[in-house]
Design a protein around this motif. Structure first.
Motif, PDB file in Angstrom:
ATOM      1  N   ILE A 196      61.072  71.575  54.012  1.00 53.04           N
ATOM      2  CA  ILE A 196      59.768  72.155  53.711  1.00 53.04           C
ATOM      3  C   ILE A 196      59.261  71.699  52.346  1.00 53.04           C
ATOM      4  O   ILE A 196      58.063  71.484  52.164  1.00 53.04           O
ATOM      5  N   SER A 197      60.157  71.526  51.382  1.00 55.58           N
ATOM      6  CA  SER A 197      59.736  71.061  50.050  1.00 55.58           C
ATOM      7  C   SER A 197      59.125  69.668  50.129  1.00 55.58           C
ATOM      8  O   SER A 197      58.103  69.393  49.490  1.00 55.58           O
ATOM      9  N   ASP A 198      59.736  68.786  50.912  1.00 58.00           N
ATOM     10  CA  ASP A 198      59.204  67.430  51.080  1.00 58.00           C
ATOM     11  C   ASP A 198      57.826  67.467  51.742  1.00 58.00           C
ATOM     12  O   ASP A 198      56.922  66.708  51.366  1.00 58.00           O
ATOM     13  N   ILE A 199      57.671  68.334  52.715  1.00 57.32           N
ATOM     14  CA  ILE A 199      56.402  68.437  53.442  1.00 57.32           C
ATOM     15  C   ILE A 199      55.305  68.966  52.524  1.00 57.32           C
ATOM     16  O   ILE A 199      54.184  68.439  52.499  1.00 57.32           O
ATOM     17  N   ILE A 200      55.611  69.996  51.748  1.00 56.99           N
ATOM     18  CA  ILE A 200      54.631  70.560  50.814  1.00 56.99           C
ATOM     19  C   ILE A 200      54.257  69.523  49.758  1.00 56.99           C
ATOM     20  O   ILE A 200      53.076  69.334  49.438  1.00 56.99           O
ATOM     21  N   GLU A 201      55.262  68.831  49.223  1.00 55.61           N
ATOM     22  CA  GLU A 201      54.996  67.792  48.227  1.00 55.61           C
ATOM     23  C   GLU A 201      54.065  66.718  48.795  1.00 55.61           C
ATOM     24  O   GLU A 201      53.076  66.332  48.152  1.00 55.61           O
ATOM     25  N   ALA A 202      54.366  66.232  49.970  1.00 53.93           N
ATOM     26  CA  ALA A 202      53.545  65.188  50.589  1.00 53.93           C
ATOM     27  C   ALA A 202      52.117  65.674  50.809  1.00 53.93           C
ATOM     28  O   ALA A 202      51.151  64.936  50.572  1.00 53.93           O
TER      29      ALA A 202
END
Length: 155
Positions: free
Chosen positions: A4-10
């Protein structure tokens, strides 16, 4: 699979890229609702993925009308950027910060993917098999030397 962190960052990076001023203002709770996560997850992403080393300035205003402003710092002078990164990593640097510096250089197209991989291999803790704080000091010296070389290669 990305977390989820990667998705939010992107997601946040995509919004910043689309904005001509290279910045966005968000409400933590709104982003948390959008991704069905707790607001502290948004804090985590902002505090770890949008740092000075990675080329971002973050400001926040608390309260009911509060917001978080994330601004991508665009540096037109590669030498000045490299000098600033050297100041950040000296006299010692953790692996996490060193990786953020390398990622910034890659994202700003100052180094190639191959150069980034080489730099990463040289500064990782498995390669620098010293005890702390010596490891962070050696890492800083090696990375600083690579950055100095980049600065003069560009000139």
């Amino acid at each position: 699979m990305r977390n989820i962190s990667d998705i939010i960052e992107a997601h946040l990076k995509k919004i910043i890229e689309r904005n001509q001023q290279n910045q966005i203002e968000i409400k933590r709770s709104e982003i948390a609702d959008q991704f069905s996560c707790v607001p502290s997850q948004i804090n985590y992403v902002i505090n770890t993925r949008f740092t000075k080393e990675r080329g971002y300035l973050v400001q926040s205003k608390r309260g009911g009308g509060g917001y978080i402003r994330i601004q991508r710092v665009v540096n037109n002078d590669e030498t000045a950027l490299i000098d600033e990164l050297i100041r950040v990593i000296e006299p010692k640097v953790t692996q996490a910060v060193a990786l953020a510096v390398i990622e910034r250089l890659y994202e700003d197209e100052i180094i190639t993917e191959r150069e980034a991989k080489l730099m990463h291999t040289v500064i990782k803790r498995e390669t620098l098999a010293f005890q702390l704080p010596l490891r962070d000091e050696v890492r800083s010296r090696i990375l600083s030397a690579m950055l100095e070389t980049l600065k003069y290669e560009e000139a």
